[in-house]
Design a protein around this motif. Sequence first.
Motif, PDB file in Angstrom:
ATOM      1  N   HIS A 130       3.595  35.181 -47.013  1.00 32.30           N
ATOM      2  CA  HIS A 130       2.300  35.449 -46.377  1.00 32.30           C
ATOM      3  C   HIS A 130       1.357  36.014 -47.426  1.00 32.30           C
ATOM      4  O   HIS A 130       1.549  37.136 -47.897  1.00 32.30           O
ATOM      5  N   SER A 131       0.370  35.239 -47.796  1.00 24.63           N
ATOM      6  CA  SER A 131      -0.554  35.677 -48.829  1.00 24.63           C
ATOM      7  C   SER A 131      -1.590  36.641 -48.262  1.00 24.63           C
ATOM      8  O   SER A 131      -2.234  36.336 -47.249  1.00 24.63           O
ATOM      9  N   PRO A 132      -1.786  37.800 -48.894  1.00 26.85           N
ATOM     10  CA  PRO A 132      -2.818  38.730 -48.436  1.00 26.85           C
ATOM     11  C   PRO A 132      -4.225  38.227 -48.723  1.00 26.85           C
ATOM     12  O   PRO A 132      -5.187  38.681 -48.114  1.00 26.85           O
ATOM     13  N   ASP A 133      -4.330  37.296 -49.657  1.00 31.12           N
ATOM     14  CA  ASP A 133      -5.618  36.715 -50.031  1.00 31.12           C
ATOM     15  C   ASP A 133      -5.363  35.307 -50.568  1.00 31.12           C
ATOM     16  O   ASP A 133      -5.024  35.138 -51.739  1.00 31.12           O
ATOM     17  N   PRO A 134      -5.480  34.276 -49.713  1.00 25.89           N
ATOM     18  CA  PRO A 134      -5.152  32.914 -50.139  1.00 25.89           C
ATOM     19  C   PRO A 134      -5.951  32.419 -51.338  1.00 25.89           C
ATOM     20  O   PRO A 134      -5.486  31.536 -52.068  1.00 25.89           O
ATOM     21  N   VAL A 135      -7.149  32.967 -51.550  1.00 25.05           N
ATOM     22  CA  VAL A 135      -7.949  32.551 -52.707  1.00 25.05           C
ATOM     23  C   VAL A 135      -7.410  33.194 -53.976  1.00 25.05           C
ATOM     24  O   VAL A 135      -7.205  32.539 -54.998  1.00 25.05           O
ATOM     25  N   LYS A 136      -7.165  34.484 -53.922  1.00 19.26           N
ATOM     26  CA  LYS A 136      -6.684  35.224 -55.084  1.00 19.26           C
ATOM     27  C   LYS A 136      -5.209  34.953 -55.353  1.00 19.26           C
ATOM     28  O   LYS A 136      -4.762  34.915 -56.502  1.00 19.26           O
ATOM     29  N   TYR A 137      -4.433  34.780 -54.278  1.00 26.52           N
ATOM     30  CA  TYR A 137      -2.997  34.564 -54.410  1.00 26.52           C
ATOM     31  C   TYR A 137      -2.590  33.304 -53.642  1.00 26.52           C
ATOM     32  O   TYR A 137      -1.946  33.363 -52.591  1.00 26.52           O
ATOM     33  N   PRO A 138      -2.956  32.116 -54.131  1.00 28.33           N
ATOM     34  CA  PRO A 138      -2.616  30.873 -53.426  1.00 28.33           C
ATOM     35  C   PRO A 138      -1.110  30.617 -53.476  1.00 28.33           C
ATOM     36  O   PRO A 138      -0.431  30.985 -54.438  1.00 28.33           O
ATOM     37  N   LEU A 139      -0.593  29.990 -52.421  1.00 27.26           N
ATOM     38  CA  LEU A 139       0.827  29.690 -52.381  1.00 27.26           C
ATOM     39  C   LEU A 139       1.142  28.488 -53.262  1.00 27.26           C
ATOM     40  O   LEU A 139       0.388  27.514 -53.292  1.00 27.26           O
ATOM     41  N   PRO A 140       2.278  28.530 -53.977  1.00 28.77           N
ATOM     42  CA  PRO A 140       2.702  27.332 -54.713  1.00 28.77           C
ATOM     43  C   PRO A 140       3.105  26.236 -53.740  1.00 28.77           C
ATOM     44  O   PRO A 140       3.362  26.482 -52.553  1.00 28.77           O
ATOM     45  N   ALA A 141       3.198  25.031 -54.239  1.00 32.45           N
ATOM     46  CA  ALA A 141       3.416  23.866 -53.382  1.00 32.45           C
ATOM     47  C   ALA A 141       4.743  23.908 -52.637  1.00 32.45           C
ATOM     48  O   ALA A 141       4.883  23.306 -51.571  1.00 32.45           O
ATOM     49  N   ASP A 142       5.736  24.617 -53.183  1.00 30.52           N
ATOM     50  CA  ASP A 142       7.069  24.609 -52.564  1.00 30.52           C
ATOM     51  C   ASP A 142       7.248  25.705 -51.521  1.00 30.52           C
ATOM     52  O   ASP A 142       8.344  25.868 -50.979  1.00 30.52           O
ATOM     53  N   LEU A 143       6.186  26.455 -51.214  1.00 29.33           N
ATOM     54  CA  LEU A 143       6.272  27.509 -50.210  1.00 29.33           C
ATOM     55  C   LEU A 143       5.235  27.284 -49.123  1.00 29.33           C
ATOM     56  O   LEU A 143       4.196  26.671 -49.362  1.00 29.33           O
ATOM     57  N   LYS A 144       5.502  27.806 -47.940  1.00 27.66           N
ATOM     58  CA  LYS A 144       4.547  27.700 -46.848  1.00 27.66           C
ATOM     59  C   LYS A 144       4.503  29.007 -46.065  1.00 27.66           C
ATOM     60  O   LYS A 144       5.476  29.770 -46.031  1.00 27.66           O
ATOM     61  N   GLU A 145       3.393  29.257 -45.423  1.00 27.57           N
ATOM     62  CA  GLU A 145       3.192  30.477 -44.650  1.00 27.57           C
ATOM     63  C   GLU A 145       4.286  30.630 -43.587  1.00 27.57           C
ATOM     64  O   GLU A 145       4.617  29.675 -42.882  1.00 27.57           O
ATOM     65  N   GLY A 146       4.833  31.842 -43.510  1.00 22.20           N
ATOM     66  CA  GLY A 146       5.825  32.144 -42.494  1.00 22.20           C
ATOM     67  C   GLY A 146       7.250  31.853 -42.896  1.00 22.20           C
ATOM     68  O   GLY A 146       8.187  32.221 -42.179  1.00 22.20           O
ATOM     69  N   GLN A 147       7.453  31.201 -44.021  1.00 21.96           N
ATOM     70  CA  GLN A 147       8.806  30.890 -44.470  1.00 21.96           C
ATOM     71  C   GLN A 147       9.594  32.186 -44.673  1.00 21.96           C
ATOM     72  O   GLN A 147       9.074  33.171 -45.188  1.00 21.96           O
ATOM     73  N   ARG A 148      10.866  32.208 -44.278  1.00 20.84           N
ATOM     74  CA  ARG A 148      11.679  33.419 -44.306  1.00 20.84           C
ATOM     75  C   ARG A 148      12.733  33.343 -45.399  1.00 20.84           C
ATOM     76  O   ARG A 148      13.340  32.294 -45.619  1.00 20.84           O
ATOM     77  N   PHE A 149      12.965  34.488 -46.086  1.00 20.28           N
ATOM     78  CA  PHE A 149      13.999  34.580 -47.101  1.00 20.28           C
ATOM     79  C   PHE A 149      14.796  35.865 -46.906  1.00 20.28           C
ATOM     80  O   PHE A 149      14.255  36.891 -46.480  1.00 20.28           O
ATOM     81  N   ARG A 150      16.076  35.816 -47.244  1.00 26.83           N
ATOM     82  CA  ARG A 150      16.897  37.011 -47.202  1.00 26.83           C
ATOM     83  C   ARG A 150      16.442  37.971 -48.301  1.00 26.83           C
ATOM     84  O   ARG A 150      15.926  37.550 -49.339  1.00 26.83           O
ATOM     85  N   ILE A 151      16.646  39.271 -48.047  1.00 24.15           N
ATOM     86  CA  ILE A 151      16.326  40.248 -49.093  1.00 24.15           C
ATOM     87  C   ILE A 151      17.376  40.159 -50.184  1.00 24.15           C
ATOM     88  O   ILE A 151      18.489  39.692 -49.959  1.00 24.15           O
ATOM     89  N   GLY A 152      17.028  40.616 -51.378  1.00 22.57           N
ATOM     90  CA  GLY A 152      17.925  40.473 -52.509  1.00 22.57           C
ATOM     91  C   GLY A 152      18.856  41.649 -52.674  1.00 22.57           C
ATOM     92  O   GLY A 152      18.771  42.650 -51.970  1.00 22.57           O
ATOM     93  N   GLY A 153      19.764  41.539 -53.649  1.00 24.73           N
ATOM     94  CA  GLY A 153      20.611  42.657 -54.027  1.00 24.73           C
ATOM     95  C   GLY A 153      21.751  42.916 -53.069  1.00 24.73           C
ATOM     96  O   GLY A 153      22.041  42.144 -52.170  1.00 24.73           O
TER      97      GLY A 153
END
Length: 737
Positions: free
Chosen positions: A183-206
């Motif tokens: 989820h980008s806080p500012d789509p203009v300043k922080y655009p998503l790369p092509a392989d990611l989409k809004e709302g996509q979920r990932f496990r936390i690391g470590g």
Amino acid sequence: MKKINGRCWRLTAGITICTLLTFNKQAHAQDITLGTRYSSVTINKNGFITSIRDKQTNREYNPKGLSSPLLVLEKNGKNVFPARARFQGNQLKLNFPNGAIAMLKVNQEQEYLRFELLSLSPRNNTDNIIWGPYKTNISKTIGEILSVVRDDNFAIGILALNDNTTSGPPCNGDMYQSCYIIHSPDPVKYPLPADLKEGQRFRIGGDGINDVAFYSHPEEYYRYMNGNGASLEPEYGSSIVLHSRDRKKPYTIFYPHFNDFPGIKSPRHMELTPVDVDYIGSAIAFYACPDSLGLKTIEQVVKKEGLPYITRNGKWVKDPSNYQIDIAWWGPHDSLVSYASQLGLKAVQDEGLGEYYTNPANRWGDKHVTLNQQKRPVSDLTALTNKEGIAYGLHTLTEFVQPFSSDVHPVPNQGLCTVLKTHITNSIGANDTLIQVADTSYLNEFGGWDDNKVNVLRIGNELIRYKGVTTVKPYTLTGVERGALKTNGAAHSSGEELAKLQVNCYGGFIPGITLQDEYAAYYASLLHDGGMNYIDFDGFESFTYQGHGQYSFKRFLRGMFDHLEKMGVPYLRVMGSCVFEGNWHYMSVCNVGGGNNMFDPVNNKWGIEGKDVRYSFNGSYFPSTFGIQNLQPGWDVQVIENLQCKSVAWDATYMLGLSQEAVEKRADKQAIFKAFRTWENARSAGVFESALKKEMQEERNRYHLEQLDNNTWKLYPVALDGSLGTPMILKRGKKTS
């Protein structure tokens, strides 16, 4: 600390509900519009919200073509939605397809709408009632801790008005599962790369061994989620939700539902201990208002509804003007009061005494302060700090019970939290290791959520270690060790109860949901007798082990504050390792983590953990943090100014790590103290306007601040070569160039 009252059953303030309802001639079968000074909410004849409108701009915040159930019934994971809604005076009658009828009391306050469940009949074994989820078309800021969503103009949220109404939808242990979402806080300043989409979920690391293990993505569009009270919904915006459980019923859940580490093979089963708490009386405040008024609106709800309202210097601790820097202290204490006074700081957490574990038989243990090279009771130091208005406290491990505490041996407390209970099927002597049990009851699920392989059973007053259980009859324990943890082996009869204890991530134990009431009283007594008015609840997540989620936090904290009030303690500053909906009202700060993992003041850069915590906390009206920032030998005065400047810019708190040894080695001690105090005075005076703060947030921007008098400061931009630019004059109440 203001008095913490129970729920407040108030009639509508100022104006009766009938004058605010709008409907046509067939009132009981038509859409109904409720109103506050800021917004209107429409509920259709089926009991669904179809409109959330800003009165000032007339902007609609309900997603087009969608609606949200006002109240949902849940049983065994299946939801039942309302089918019909009718108003009767100031009560709303909801009919459900399963024959259940819910009666709700509705109040329209000036700032919020109040909904309370008065009755549900027939109950049909309903496990939970769910307020929502309420859909909105807002997506910029997700306040997952406090069930609020926000954009630059508007905020929509719901606030629980009693302890058994908690954040999120029903789930295992009533706790969210931490994760990253895109989820980008500012789509203009922080655009998503092509392989990611809004709302996509990932496990936390470590692997969860330390704070840093939880946080693994530096990219701004990786958003760490600390709760499930609000959710990003890419299809239309967002949703917010609360629920209330019938806790009188026994449940078998998976534990843990949260801390989704890749190393955790599978969750463990847990049989919850029922408590005498129900969803009847569950109540919420629904507010929709300009975002600039969001926190003030919540404050009005808190005050009117008798929720925990903690104040210092006459102001709510959630008020940004009450955000302050604390000291993390190490070593001898002779200079502590002097340093704090020179720096203008009013709170000290004693990190040098180490982690404090509760132990009723020896409550202070080896915790002593050092004054004039002598070990002294903590109360000798607090007698000095309290005179100067400096809050002092310990770093605790909350509810983590050590294996050799007096609650474990020589006689284990019957109130220790259990995972399951069954019984033995053969009589055994004091030394027998052949123990047969009625069923396997998940006894082959080892350890806690961190898979620490600690397996301890209680039979009567004896603790037994074991490794597993056979899977064919007669079910027989394997790897049995009698009289574990210094308890005595004893004879036991067939049919006697066998309980498996819940273990914590340190290999110790946890008090059960009712024993923790005694822990609340214990902590209140400890603070009162030590003269302390500050506490750091490290391991705050220990309240999740009983499986009752946010309710467990609220029950403990309300109990502790009630005891403190009776003891005459005027104020308690609460810090902890994490912010949840269950502790939000009680916490002043959460200076978790430390060092460059949080923030690097030399280069003015956020660390990964700092970035993640900032987004999460700020979204739920809680100050972000730089964690503990220990005074480093290589820091000069400009680094101190960077630290203070960025703290002001981001409304971030932190703890300045100090010791007599570290400070007295510095030839520039007075310059360091002066620079720090100058910024602290300006912060207290409120001379930094929002536009200036936004400018100060930029990494490249550095500043030098001088104080001219009690009302005037001069702010200089600092170039990379250290030269000063044209200053700006800052005054109390106004700013001039």
